[in-house]
Scaffold this motif. Structure first.
Motif, PDB file in Angstrom:
ATOM      1  N   ALA A 125       0.820  -1.215   0.000  1.00 35.62           N
ATOM      2  CA  ALA A 125       0.000   0.000   0.000  1.00 35.62           C
ATOM      3  C   ALA A 125       0.851   1.261   0.000  1.00 35.62           C
ATOM      4  CB  ALA A 125      -0.931  -0.004   1.216  1.00 35.62           C
ATOM      5  N   GLY A 126       2.176   1.093   0.074  1.00 34.37           N
ATOM      6  CA  GLY A 126       3.077   2.238   0.084  1.00 34.37           C
ATOM      7  C   GLY A 126       3.213   2.896   1.441  1.00 34.37           C
ATOM      8  N   LEU A 127       2.674   2.276   2.477  1.00 39.28           N
ATOM      9  CA  LEU A 127       2.631   2.896   3.805  1.00 39.28           C
ATOM     10  C   LEU A 127       3.959   2.808   4.545  1.00 39.28           C
ATOM     11  CD1 LEU A 127      -0.910   1.722   4.928  1.00 39.28           C
ATOM     12  CD2 LEU A 127      -0.203   4.060   4.393  1.00 39.28           C
ATOM     13  N   ILE A 128       4.807   1.872   4.180  1.00 31.00           N
ATOM     14  CA  ILE A 128       6.116   1.761   4.828  1.00 31.00           C
ATOM     15  C   ILE A 128       7.186   1.468   3.778  1.00 31.00           C
ATOM     16  CG2 ILE A 128       5.178   0.943   7.036  1.00 31.00           C
ATOM     17  CD1 ILE A 128       6.081  -1.895   6.218  1.00 31.00           C
ATOM     18  N   HIS A 129       8.412   1.763   4.147  1.00 32.24           N
ATOM     19  CA  HIS A 129       9.556   1.309   3.379  1.00 32.24           C
ATOM     20  C   HIS A 129      10.611   0.868   4.388  1.00 32.24           C
ATOM     21  CE1 HIS A 129      10.885   5.435   4.340  1.00 32.24           C
ATOM     22  NE2 HIS A 129      12.122   4.964   4.206  1.00 32.24           N
ATOM     23  N   GLU A 130      11.604   0.173   3.931  1.00 28.27           N
ATOM     24  CA  GLU A 130      12.627  -0.347   4.829  1.00 28.27           C
ATOM     25  C   GLU A 130      13.906   0.472   4.758  1.00 28.27           C
ATOM     26  OE1 GLU A 130      13.263  -4.497   4.092  1.00 28.27           O
ATOM     27  OE2 GLU A 130      11.697  -5.066   5.526  1.00 28.27           O
ATOM     28  N   GLU A 131      14.508   0.665   5.920  1.00 26.97           N
ATOM     29  CA  GLU A 131      15.826   1.274   6.019  1.00 26.97           C
ATOM     30  C   GLU A 131      16.703   0.377   6.869  1.00 26.97           C
ATOM     31  OE1 GLU A 131      15.708   5.316   7.309  1.00 26.97           O
ATOM     32  OE2 GLU A 131      14.505   5.999   5.593  1.00 26.97           O
ATOM     33  N   GLU A 132      17.998   0.660   6.876  1.00 32.54           N
ATOM     34  CA  GLU A 132      18.944  -0.130   7.661  1.00 32.54           C
ATOM     35  C   GLU A 132      19.563   0.725   8.751  1.00 32.54           C
ATOM     36  OE1 GLU A 132      20.735  -3.764   5.071  1.00 32.54           O
ATOM     37  OE2 GLU A 132      21.657  -1.796   4.752  1.00 32.54           O
ATOM     38  N   GLY A 133      19.805   0.110   9.890  1.00 34.22           N
ATOM     39  CA  GLY A 133      20.427   0.826  10.989  1.00 34.22           C
ATOM     40  C   GLY A 133      21.145  -0.131  11.922  1.00 34.22           C
ATOM     41  N   ASP A 134      22.108   0.418  12.661  1.00 38.63           N
ATOM     42  CA  ASP A 134      22.854  -0.363  13.637  1.00 38.63           C
ATOM     43  C   ASP A 134      22.446   0.103  15.029  1.00 38.63           C
ATOM     44  OD1 ASP A 134      24.615  -1.686  15.272  1.00 38.63           O
ATOM     45  OD2 ASP A 134      26.404  -1.179  14.109  1.00 38.63           O
ATOM     46  N   PHE A 135      21.748  -0.754  15.758  1.00 42.90           N
ATOM     47  CA  PHE A 135      21.257  -0.414  17.087  1.00 42.90           C
ATOM     48  C   PHE A 135      22.028  -1.161  18.177  1.00 42.90           C
ATOM     49  CE2 PHE A 135      17.807  -0.052  14.013  1.00 42.90           C
ATOM     50  CZ  PHE A 135      17.442   1.276  14.181  1.00 42.90           C
ATOM     51  N   GLY A 136      23.304  -1.447  17.882  1.00 42.88           N
ATOM     52  CA  GLY A 136      24.154  -2.128  18.854  1.00 42.88           C
ATOM     53  C   GLY A 136      24.226  -3.620  18.661  1.00 42.88           C
ATOM     54  N   LYS A 137      23.463  -4.151  17.694  1.00 41.67           N
ATOM     55  CA  LYS A 137      23.462  -5.591  17.452  1.00 41.67           C
ATOM     56  C   LYS A 137      23.753  -5.905  15.982  1.00 41.67           C
ATOM     57  CE  LYS A 137      20.166  -6.547  21.187  1.00 41.67           C
ATOM     58  NZ  LYS A 137      18.863  -7.172  21.543  1.00 41.67           N
ATOM     59  N   GLY A 138      24.450  -4.971  15.313  1.00 42.67           N
ATOM     60  CA  GLY A 138      24.726  -5.157  13.904  1.00 42.67           C
ATOM     61  C   GLY A 138      23.663  -4.494  13.044  1.00 42.67           C
ATOM     62  N   TRP A 139      23.937  -4.408  11.755  1.00 42.76           N
ATOM     63  CA  TRP A 139      23.017  -3.744  10.842  1.00 42.76           C
ATOM     64  C   TRP A 139      21.775  -4.604  10.596  1.00 42.76           C
ATOM     65  CZ3 TRP A 139      23.392   1.158   8.998  1.00 42.76           C
ATOM     66  CH2 TRP A 139      24.583   1.819   9.260  1.00 42.76           C
ATOM     67  N   VAL A 140      20.618  -3.974  10.766  1.00 42.47           N
ATOM     68  CA  VAL A 140      19.344  -4.666  10.552  1.00 42.47           C
ATOM     69  C   VAL A 140      18.410  -3.758   9.767  1.00 42.47           C
ATOM     70  CG1 VAL A 140      19.501  -6.068  12.641  1.00 42.47           C
ATOM     71  CG2 VAL A 140      18.409  -3.823  12.740  1.00 42.47           C
ATOM     72  N   LYS A 141      17.450  -4.375   9.086  1.00 42.57           N
ATOM     73  CA  LYS A 141      16.427  -3.619   8.376  1.00 42.57           C
ATOM     74  C   LYS A 141      15.243  -3.369   9.305  1.00 42.57           C
ATOM     75  CE  LYS A 141      17.523  -5.205   3.698  1.00 42.57           C
ATOM     76  NZ  LYS A 141      16.979  -5.850   2.463  1.00 42.57           N
ATOM     77  N   TYR A 142      14.634  -2.195   9.150  1.00 47.73           N
ATOM     78  CA  TYR A 142      13.470  -1.871   9.974  1.00 47.73           C
ATOM     79  C   TYR A 142      12.487  -1.044   9.150  1.00 47.73           C
ATOM     80  CZ  TYR A 142      15.821   2.647  10.524  1.00 47.73           C
ATOM     81  OH  TYR A 142      16.430   3.857  10.287  1.00 47.73           O
ATOM     82  N   PRO A 143      11.173  -1.156   9.445  1.00 48.66           N
ATOM     83  CA  PRO A 143      10.150  -0.442   8.665  1.00 48.66           C
ATOM     84  C   PRO A 143      10.033   1.017   9.093  1.00 48.66           C
ATOM     85  CG  PRO A 143       9.107  -1.767  10.364  1.00 48.66           C
ATOM     86  CD  PRO A 143      10.584  -2.058  10.447  1.00 48.66           C
ATOM     87  N   VAL A 144       9.783   1.894   8.124  1.00 51.59           N
ATOM     88  CA  VAL A 144       9.652   3.328   8.362  1.00 51.59           C
ATOM     89  C   VAL A 144       8.323   3.809   7.780  1.00 51.59           C
ATOM     90  CG1 VAL A 144      10.649   5.606   7.926  1.00 51.59           C
ATOM     91  CG2 VAL A 144      12.151   3.640   8.300  1.00 51.59           C
ATOM     92  N   PRO A 145       7.524   4.573   8.552  1.00 48.76           N
ATOM     93  CA  PRO A 145       6.225   5.052   8.054  1.00 48.76           C
ATOM     94  C   PRO A 145       6.373   6.047   6.908  1.00 48.76           C
ATOM     95  CG  PRO A 145       6.349   5.213  10.459  1.00 48.76           C
ATOM     96  CD  PRO A 145       7.732   4.941   9.965  1.00 48.76           C
ATOM     97  N   ASN A 146       5.438   5.964   5.943  1.00 53.62           N
ATOM     98  CA  ASN A 146       5.398   6.910   4.820  1.00 53.62           C
ATOM     99  C   ASN A 146       4.176   7.823   4.864  1.00 53.62           C
ATOM    100  OD1 ASN A 146       7.733   5.820   3.678  1.00 53.62           O
ATOM    101  ND2 ASN A 146       6.578   4.349   2.437  1.00 53.62           N
ATOM    102  N   TRP A 147       3.247   7.579   5.782  1.00 57.67           N
ATOM    103  CA  TRP A 147       1.982   8.306   5.760  1.00 57.67           C
ATOM    104  C   TRP A 147       2.054   9.604   6.571  1.00 57.67           C
ATOM    105  CZ3 TRP A 147       2.639   3.831   8.717  1.00 57.67           C
ATOM    106  CH2 TRP A 147       2.476   3.963  10.094  1.00 57.67           C
ATOM    107  N   THR A 148       1.025  10.431   6.392  1.00 57.27           N
ATOM    108  CA  THR A 148       0.861  11.683   7.130  1.00 57.27           C
ATOM    109  C   THR A 148      -0.366  11.570   8.040  1.00 57.27           C
ATOM    110  OG1 THR A 148       1.868  13.081   5.438  1.00 57.27           O
ATOM    111  CG2 THR A 148       0.320  14.153   6.918  1.00 57.27           C
ATOM    112  N   LEU A 149      -0.226  12.051   9.267  1.00 50.16           N
ATOM    113  CA  LEU A 149      -1.335  12.022  10.218  1.00 50.16           C
ATOM    114  C   LEU A 149      -2.043  13.372  10.244  1.00 50.16           C
ATOM    115  CD1 LEU A 149      -2.955  10.707  12.553  1.00 50.16           C
ATOM    116  CD2 LEU A 149      -1.245  11.678  14.117  1.00 50.16           C
TER     117      LEU A 149
END
Length: 332
Positions: A161-185
């Motif tokens: 639906a285009g509501l999320i996309h994935e980005e990568e980040g290191d939160f202390g446990k190595g690089w992982v993918k996580y979902p990011v919101p695309n919508w407006t409230l």
């Protein structure tokens, strides 16, 4: 300070500030109440206090008719866009009342109703997000947690639906993918109000504003003004020669290794004139926070009433633009 007579067309009461530099924080504008249009209820007075920490407004309404008028009163909150497109910080980490909005009528607290919609490219996706127990605020800390908890099938549904996309980040446990919101409230607080016939009604509200900020944006380490930004600031905040001279003196006193900080905020004054006639008595107080801070905003007849406060008064006032305030200060 002076006010410009300019034709402004505001398509929304919740305008988003223009994009700033990558190291800056954007602000989102909120403002006044919106009534169902009426020719009988007039605003006798508006007393507005604006600062970085709080905005307070006191309205005196009067119903000119001999009968009670029941109407919907609304307060549109700023739209919350995706964070990756607009850097901003919630005044309060709350999925609904993220500006700590409070209302009283004749001194008694009002319980505000609210409506929220998650929108992407003109399509309302509220029902889908709620079915997955996802908070609707894209900037709320709990929303990210809820998205991370989704299974792969649920994530795929939101991605389709285009509501999320994935980005990568290191939160202390190595690089992982996580979902990011695309919508407006989109959020609106509202309540039904009775305006008694031939009587005055006092409506007050307060909230914590969104503020934008950055360091060394208008003036650099060399003490020179950025010409492009300076032109925009003259248009937006009416920065004059006296203000710029004070900024330069502050910069020279602090030395080349210290940058002057900036804070920007906006209050929506233009409400479509949805009451009878102009505001009969308008009072504005802008508080710059600390005595050595510098402030600029567009107004006429500005009077200093305290070490940090500036007052403006108008009679029979019809706002033709929003209030935008620039505060410059030494970094803490």
């Amino acid at each position: 300070m002076w006010i410009r007579i300019t034709a402004f067309v505001f398509l929304s009461l919740a305008a988003i500030a223009p994009a700033l530099a990558n190291d800056s924080m954007g602000y989102l504008a909120a403002g006044g109440l919106v009534l169902t249009p009426t020719t009988d209820v007039e605003m006798r007075a508006e007393d507005l206090y604006v600062s970085e920490k709080e905005i307070r407004v006191r309205y005196r309404f009067f119903n000119n008719s001999s009968t009670d008028i029941t109407t919907l009163v609304a307060f549109p909150m700023p739209d919350l866009p995706p964070l990756q497109d607009n850097e901003y910080a919630l005044p309060l980490d709350d999925p609904v009342n993220f500006m700590a909005f409070e209302t009283t009528v004749d001194g008694k607290p009002v319980t505000n109703g609210f409506e929220q919609h998650a929108v992407l490219n003109g399509t309302d996706h509220t029902a889908l997000l709620k079915s997955l127990n996802i908070p609707l605020s894209p900037a709320y800390e709990g929303t990210q947690k809820a998205l991370k908890a989704l299974n792969s099938e649920q994530r795929a549904k939101l991605a389709a639906a285009g509501l999320i996309h994935e980005e990568e980040g290191d939160f202390g446990k190595g690089w992982v993918k996580y979902p990011v919101p695309n919508w407006t409230l989109k959020t609106v607080f509202h309540w039904e109000q009775v305006f008694p016939g031939k009587k005055e009604l006092i409506v007050e509200h307060r909230y914590k504003p969104f503020v934008g900020g950055n360091v060394g944006f208008l003036i650099g380490t060399d003490g020179k003004f950025n010409k492009e930004i300076l032109a925009e600031y003259k248009k937006r905040y009416c920065t004059d020669s006296d203000f710029l001279a004070a900024v330069r003196r502050t910069k020279e006193a602090d030395g080349p290794n210290k940058l002057i900080g900036e804070t920007q905020l906006e209050y929506v004054l233009v409400t479509g004139a949805n009451w009878a006639g102009p505001i009969k008595d308008f009072r504005l107080v802008v508080d710059k926070g600390k005595p050595d801070n510098l402030v600029s905003f567009c107004a006429t007849g500005v009077k200093k009433i305290a070490p940090t406060q500036f007052e403006v008064r108008y009679k029979d006032y019809t706002p033709d633009r929003n209030l935008q305030v620039l505060i410059m200060h030494r970094p803490d």
